[in-house]
Scaffold this motif. Structure first.
Motif, PDB file in Angstrom:
ATOM      1  N   HIS A  66       1.018  -1.263  -0.009  1.00 42.35           N
ATOM      2  CA  HIS A  66       0.071   0.072   0.046  1.00 42.35           C
ATOM      3  C   HIS A  66       0.976   1.264   0.053  1.00 42.35           C
ATOM      4  O   HIS A  66       0.092   2.340  -0.002  1.00 42.35           O
ATOM      5  CB  HIS A  66      -0.805  -0.074   1.255  1.00 42.35           C
ATOM      6  CG  HIS A  66      -1.730  -1.276   1.200  1.00 42.35           C
ATOM      7  ND1 HIS A  66      -2.931  -1.387   0.119  1.00 42.35           N
ATOM      8  CD2 HIS A  66      -2.084  -2.256   2.273  1.00 42.35           C
ATOM      9  CE1 HIS A  66      -3.416  -2.368   0.594  1.00 42.35           C
ATOM     10  NE2 HIS A  66      -3.069  -3.126   1.778  1.00 42.35           N
ATOM     11  N   SER A  67       2.360   1.136  -0.160  1.00 38.74           N
ATOM     12  CA  SER A  67       3.149   2.250  -0.202  1.00 38.74           C
ATOM     13  C   SER A  67       3.322   2.711  -1.635  1.00 38.74           C
ATOM     14  O   SER A  67       2.891   2.081  -2.583  1.00 38.74           O
ATOM     15  CB  SER A  67       4.339   2.037   0.505  1.00 38.74           C
ATOM     16  OG  SER A  67       4.241   1.354   1.760  1.00 38.74           O
ATOM     17  N   SER A  68       4.045   3.748  -1.646  1.00 41.00           N
ATOM     18  CA  SER A  68       4.285   4.327  -2.907  1.00 41.00           C
ATOM     19  C   SER A  68       5.128   3.322  -3.879  1.00 41.00           C
ATOM     20  O   SER A  68       6.099   2.750  -3.214  1.00 41.00           O
ATOM     21  CB  SER A  68       4.673   5.662  -2.935  1.00 41.00           C
ATOM     22  OG  SER A  68       5.849   5.773  -2.295  1.00 41.00           O
ATOM     23  N   ASP A  69       5.558   3.625  -5.116  1.00 38.51           N
ATOM     24  CA  ASP A  69       6.517   3.079  -5.694  1.00 38.51           C
ATOM     25  C   ASP A  69       7.877   2.984  -5.249  1.00 38.51           C
ATOM     26  O   ASP A  69       8.763   2.221  -5.447  1.00 38.51           O
ATOM     27  CB  ASP A  69       6.218   3.261  -7.070  1.00 38.51           C
ATOM     28  CG  ASP A  69       4.980   2.717  -8.005  1.00 38.51           C
ATOM     29  OD1 ASP A  69       4.399   1.867  -7.415  1.00 38.51           O
ATOM     30  OD2 ASP A  69       4.734   3.315  -8.882  1.00 38.51           O
TER      31      ASP A  69
END
Length: 276
Positions: A66-69
């Motif tokens: 659910h984190s950014s790339d």
């Protein structure tokens, strides 16, 4: 290469099954691991680290889904660097030169002088190993090993290390024996360190003298004696065979080097903690 001498008369031991110091304080080189055993060892390590990376990347991916790339890419880079550089460097430092592959194949990393590696050596090997092994799929490592007499890959050349086989046994000739008739002279003589080339010629001649033809044996012995006596004062008593004098010089150098090594070891033990 050197190893710690425990007393002035004790055998000179190191990682090899047998090891000895010559009359010039030069240790017989430890048995170098061949390319085949190193390739198998490296393959075991690569597979182990690859599976570890895969497992950790899957775990990190589930934790950062659910984190950014950017966060996910950073986590993957940390895993790769930690496993492919940090783990081998730490493992070799803690185990004194072993990894899982080396343990299976009976290998160990040592310094160029035969001593145990430190964290500086292992980190250098691991950092160079990243491009050398993984980015070139091992091609650079194989080419470097084939061009080295000690089968050293680029990481070994940068760190000043090489890999030895602990399962090899060296059958060494016994140390030179002091002729009793020259023992008193040799103990009082000033015997300077010999030129490395001359020392090597002396070490090779003494145990093999009986294999020479009589005329060649006599000529070679007298030639070596003339070169050796330049570094000896006073000259030996007259009337002794050249080989007897050569054996006396070699035996006395051997004895003095053992005494010096034992003295140096006592000093190191007094100021540094003993290695496990």
């Amino acid at each position: 290469m050197t190893a710690n001498a425990r007393s002035a008369t004790a055998p000179y031991r190191g990682y090899a099954a047998q090891e000895a110091v010559t009359g010039e304080g030069v240790a017989i080189e430890l048995p170098v691991a061949n390319l085949g055993s190193r390739l198998v060892s490296g393959l075991i390590d690569v597979v182990t680290y690859g599976l570890t990376c895969w497992g950790l990347i899957v775990l990190v991916g589930s934790l950062t889904e659910h984190s950014s790339d950017a966060v996910q890419r950073t986590a993957v880079i940390v895993v790769l660097v930690g496993v492919l550089v940090g783990v081998p460097a730490a493992t070799e430092a803690v185990t004194r030169g072993r990894t899982l592959g080396k343990l299976v194949m009976g290998l160990r990393v040592v310094r160029d002088d035969g001593g145990p590696v430190s964290s500086r050596h292992t980190l250098t090997r691991a950092l160079v190993g990243w491009p050398e092994i993984y980015l070139t799929t091992g091609t650079a490592a194989v080419i470097a090993a084939l061009s080295s007499s000690r089968v050293k890959r680029l990481g070994d050349q940068a760190a000043g290390t090489y890999v030895v086989s602990e399962r090899s046994r060296l059958d060494l000739s016994p140390p030179p024996q002091m002729p009793s008739e020259l023992a008193d002279w040799a103990s009082r003589a000033d015997i300077a360190p010999l030129d490395p080339g001359l020392a090597a010629a002396l070490r090779q001649f003494i145990p093999r003298a009986e294999t020479f033809a009589p005329a060649a044996r006599e000529a070679h012995g007298r030639q070596l004696l003339g070169r050796v006596l330049v570094s000896v004062a006073p000259a030996p008593p007259p009337g002794h065979h050249p080989e007897t004098v050569l054996r006396a010089v070699a035996a006395e150098r051997y004895r003095r080097d053992l005494v010096r090594i034992a003295r140096d070891q006592r000093v190191r033990d007094a100021v540094l903690p003993r290695e496990p």
